[in-house]
Scaffold this motif. Structure first.
Motif, PDB file in Angstrom:
ATOM      1  N   GLY A 154     -18.131   8.893 -29.257  1.00 24.30           N
ATOM      2  CA  GLY A 154     -18.959   9.847 -29.968  1.00 24.30           C
ATOM      3  C   GLY A 154     -19.501  10.985 -29.126  1.00 24.30           C
ATOM      4  N   LEU A 155     -19.344  10.928 -27.821  1.00 22.79           N
ATOM      5  CA  LEU A 155     -19.801  12.023 -26.975  1.00 22.79           C
ATOM      6  C   LEU A 155     -18.879  13.226 -27.124  1.00 22.79           C
ATOM      7  CD1 LEU A 155     -20.679  10.167 -23.661  1.00 22.79           C
ATOM      8  CD2 LEU A 155     -22.278  11.108 -25.327  1.00 22.79           C
ATOM      9  N   GLU A 156     -19.468  14.400 -26.970  1.00 22.95           N
ATOM     10  CA  GLU A 156     -18.671  15.630 -26.983  1.00 22.95           C
ATOM     11  C   GLU A 156     -18.123  15.873 -25.579  1.00 22.95           C
ATOM     12  OE1 GLU A 156     -17.961  17.225 -29.770  1.00 22.95           O
ATOM     13  OE2 GLU A 156     -19.162  15.738 -30.822  1.00 22.95           O
ATOM     14  N   ASN A 157     -17.309  16.903 -25.438  1.00 23.31           N
ATOM     15  CA  ASN A 157     -16.710  17.174 -24.123  1.00 23.31           C
ATOM     16  C   ASN A 157     -17.656  18.014 -23.263  1.00 23.31           C
ATOM     17  OD1 ASN A 157     -16.398  19.483 -25.655  1.00 23.31           O
ATOM     18  ND2 ASN A 157     -14.469  20.040 -24.687  1.00 23.31           N
ATOM     19  N   ASP A 158     -18.779  17.391 -22.880  1.00 22.22           N
ATOM     20  CA  ASP A 158     -19.749  18.102 -22.056  1.00 22.22           C
ATOM     21  C   ASP A 158     -20.239  17.266 -20.874  1.00 22.22           C
ATOM     22  OD1 ASP A 158     -21.201  16.253 -23.481  1.00 22.22           O
ATOM     23  OD2 ASP A 158     -22.775  17.642 -24.097  1.00 22.22           O
ATOM     24  N   ILE A 159     -19.412  16.336 -20.431  1.00 26.83           N
ATOM     25  CA  ILE A 159     -19.762  15.483 -19.293  1.00 26.83           C
ATOM     26  C   ILE A 159     -19.182  16.110 -18.032  1.00 26.83           C
ATOM     27  CG2 ILE A 159     -19.535  13.179 -18.273  1.00 26.83           C
ATOM     28  CD1 ILE A 159     -21.225  13.204 -20.823  1.00 26.83           C
ATOM     29  N   ASP A 160     -20.023  16.257 -17.007  1.00 26.79           N
ATOM     30  CA  ASP A 160     -19.572  16.834 -15.737  1.00 26.79           C
ATOM     31  C   ASP A 160     -18.759  15.835 -14.921  1.00 26.79           C
ATOM     32  OD1 ASP A 160     -21.038  19.464 -15.760  1.00 26.79           O
ATOM     33  OD2 ASP A 160     -22.753  18.099 -15.899  1.00 26.79           O
ATOM     34  N   ILE A 161     -19.280  14.597 -14.826  1.00 25.85           N
ATOM     35  CA  ILE A 161     -18.623  13.565 -14.024  1.00 25.85           C
ATOM     36  C   ILE A 161     -18.599  12.258 -14.804  1.00 25.85           C
ATOM     37  CG2 ILE A 161     -18.647  12.234 -11.879  1.00 25.85           C
ATOM     38  CD1 ILE A 161     -20.260  14.500 -10.590  1.00 25.85           C
ATOM     39  N   VAL A 162     -17.432  11.638 -14.840  1.00 27.23           N
ATOM     40  CA  VAL A 162     -17.283  10.291 -15.400  1.00 27.23           C
ATOM     41  C   VAL A 162     -16.965   9.349 -14.244  1.00 27.23           C
ATOM     42  CG1 VAL A 162     -15.840   8.780 -16.821  1.00 27.23           C
ATOM     43  CG2 VAL A 162     -16.491  11.031 -17.682  1.00 27.23           C
ATOM     44  N   PHE A 163     -17.684   8.246 -14.180  1.00 29.48           N
ATOM     45  CA  PHE A 163     -17.344   7.146 -13.283  1.00 29.48           C
ATOM     46  C   PHE A 163     -16.833   6.009 -14.154  1.00 29.48           C
ATOM     47  CE2 PHE A 163     -20.310   9.420 -10.590  1.00 29.48           C
ATOM     48  CZ  PHE A 163     -19.747   9.307  -9.338  1.00 29.48           C
ATOM     49  N   CYS A 164     -15.712   5.440 -13.765  1.00 32.12           N
ATOM     50  CA  CYS A 164     -15.167   4.287 -14.467  1.00 32.12           C
ATOM     51  C   CYS A 164     -14.642   3.349 -13.379  1.00 32.12           C
ATOM     52  CB  CYS A 164     -14.065   4.727 -15.428  1.00 32.12           C
ATOM     53  SG  CYS A 164     -13.449   3.390 -16.460  1.00 32.12           S
ATOM     54  N   LEU A 165     -15.549   2.538 -12.846  1.00 36.15           N
ATOM     55  CA  LEU A 165     -15.252   1.721 -11.681  1.00 36.15           C
ATOM     56  C   LEU A 165     -15.147   0.247 -12.059  1.00 36.15           C
ATOM     57  CD1 LEU A 165     -17.759   3.490  -9.260  1.00 36.15           C
ATOM     58  CD2 LEU A 165     -15.317   3.988  -9.593  1.00 36.15           C
ATOM     59  N   GLU A 166     -14.087  -0.378 -11.584  1.00 37.39           N
ATOM     60  CA  GLU A 166     -13.837  -1.806 -11.788  1.00 37.39           C
ATOM     61  C   GLU A 166     -13.724  -2.148 -13.282  1.00 37.39           C
ATOM     62  OE1 GLU A 166     -13.159  -1.482  -8.880  1.00 37.39           O
ATOM     63  OE2 GLU A 166     -14.119  -3.135  -7.817  1.00 37.39           O
ATOM     64  N   VAL A 167     -13.089  -1.275 -14.044  1.00 40.31           N
ATOM     65  CA  VAL A 167     -12.928  -1.457 -15.483  1.00 40.31           C
ATOM     66  C   VAL A 167     -11.467  -1.589 -15.880  1.00 40.31           C
ATOM     67  CG1 VAL A 167     -13.258  -0.334 -17.742  1.00 40.31           C
ATOM     68  CG2 VAL A 167     -15.083  -0.238 -16.023  1.00 40.31           C
ATOM     69  N   PHE A 168     -10.568  -0.859 -15.217  1.00 37.85           N
ATOM     70  CA  PHE A 168      -9.191  -0.742 -15.704  1.00 37.85           C
ATOM     71  C   PHE A 168      -8.392  -2.038 -15.640  1.00 37.85           C
ATOM     72  CE2 PHE A 168      -9.657   3.593 -16.688  1.00 37.85           C
ATOM     73  CZ  PHE A 168      -8.545   3.941 -17.457  1.00 37.85           C
ATOM     74  N   ASP A 169      -8.831  -3.052 -14.926  1.00 42.64           N
ATOM     75  CA  ASP A 169      -8.140  -4.332 -14.995  1.00 42.64           C
ATOM     76  C   ASP A 169      -8.360  -5.013 -16.349  1.00 42.64           C
ATOM     77  OD1 ASP A 169     -10.681  -4.300 -13.810  1.00 42.64           O
ATOM     78  OD2 ASP A 169     -10.379  -6.142 -12.703  1.00 42.64           O
ATOM     79  N   TYR A 170      -9.363  -4.562 -17.110  1.00 42.56           N
ATOM     80  CA  TYR A 170      -9.636  -5.105 -18.436  1.00 42.56           C
ATOM     81  C   TYR A 170      -9.072  -4.228 -19.551  1.00 42.56           C
ATOM     82  CZ  TYR A 170     -12.868  -7.896 -15.711  1.00 42.56           C
ATOM     83  OH  TYR A 170     -13.410  -8.732 -14.779  1.00 42.56           O
ATOM     84  N   ILE A 171      -8.399  -3.159 -19.199  1.00 47.55           N
ATOM     85  CA  ILE A 171      -7.863  -2.230 -20.184  1.00 47.55           C
ATOM     86  C   ILE A 171      -6.440  -2.636 -20.540  1.00 47.55           C
ATOM     87  CG2 ILE A 171      -7.244   0.190 -20.614  1.00 47.55           C
ATOM     88  CD1 ILE A 171     -10.284  -0.347 -20.430  1.00 47.55           C
ATOM     89  N   TYR A 172      -6.194  -2.926 -21.810  1.00 43.31           N
ATOM     90  CA  TYR A 172      -4.837  -3.249 -22.256  1.00 43.31           C
ATOM     91  C   TYR A 172      -4.157  -2.045 -22.902  1.00 43.31           C
ATOM     92  CZ  TYR A 172      -7.222  -3.910 -26.737  1.00 43.31           C
ATOM     93  OH  TYR A 172      -7.985  -3.730 -27.862  1.00 43.31           O
TER      94      TYR A 172
END
Length: 187
Positions: free
Chosen positions: A72-90
Motif C-alpha cells: 500500500g505504500l506509494e513510490n516515495d521511499i528513499d531507502i529500503v532495507f530487506c535483510l535476512e528475508v529472501f531465504d523465506y521468499i518463494y
C-alpha cells in the motif's frame, strides 16, 4: 553466539551511514536496524513485516508478505532495507517488483541473499538460496540496477574441499568461498 553469517552482516551494517527522509525496513520487526549502523539521520522509519513476524517481536507498522506484495505504500521511499528475508521468499520476482514499486526514482535498496545456509526455522517457510546471475536477472526484471554485490565470507575455506570431495563440478576460475551476498540496488 551469533553465526559467522550474521556477524558478516553486522560488520557491514556497523560501517553504514544512513541518511534519508523515508526508510522502509522489510522484515525488521525482530532486530532493529538503527542501533546496528554507524550513523542514522532518518526522518521517518517504517517497519514492514508479516502480521506475526516472530514470537515476542513487536508488531510491524505495515503488514507485508513480499511473496504477495501490495503493502500500500506509494513510490516515495528513499531507502529500503530487506535483510535476512529472501531465504523465506518463494516468489522472488513479486518480491523484487514490490521493492522496486515502493522506491522513489533514484532510491536505494539494500538486500541480503543466502547462497549456502542449512534448512532453518521456520522450516515450513524456508524457501530459496541465490547465486549472482539470478540476483542480477531478478533485479533487472523489476527495473533495478545492481550497484554493489558484496560477498559474505565464511570463517573457513572448507567449501572447495567439500565440493571436490563430493565431486561437484564447480565453475573453473571462479571464487566459490562465499555464503551469500549483500546487494545494493538503484531504481
Amino acid at each position: 553466539m551469533s553465526s559467522s553469517y550474521r556477524m558478516e552482516l553486522d560488520k557491514w551494517l556497523s560501517q553504514l551511514d544512513v541518511k534519508a527522509d523515508r526508510v522502509l525496513d522489510i522484515g525488521g520487526s525482530q532486530v532493529s536496524l538503527k542501533p546496528r549502523v554507524r550513523s542514522w539521520d532518518v526522518k521517518e522509519l517504517q517497519i514492514a513485516d508479516l502480521p506475526e513476524p516472530h514470537q515476542d517481536s513487536p508488531k510491524p507498522d505495515i503488514e507485508l508478505d513480499l511473496n504477495v506484495g501490495g503493502c500500500g505504500l506509494e513510490n516515495d521511499i528513499d531507502i529500503v532495507f530487506c535483510l535476512e528475508v529472501f531465504d523465506y521468499i518463494y516468489d522472488p520476482r513479486t518480491a523484487f517488483e514490490e521493492i522496486a514499486r515502493v522506491l522513489k526514482p533514484g532510491g536505494t535498496a539494500w538486500v541480503s541473499f543466502p547462497s549456502i545456509y542449512p534448512l532453518h526455522q521456520p522450516v515450513g517457510d524456508d524457501a530459496l538460496r541465490y547465486m549472482p546471475a539470478g540476483i542480477v536477472k531478478l533485479a533487472e526484471s523489476a527495473g533495478l540496477s545492481v550497484e554493489q554485490m558484496i560477498k559474505r565470507r565464511p570463517e573457513t575455506n572448507l567449501f572447495e574441499s567439500f565440493f571436490r570431495a563430493e565431486r561437484m563440478r564447480a565453475a573453473k576460475h571462479e571464487d566459490h568461498n562465499f555464503t551469500g551476498f549483500i546487494c545494493e540496488f538503484k531504481k
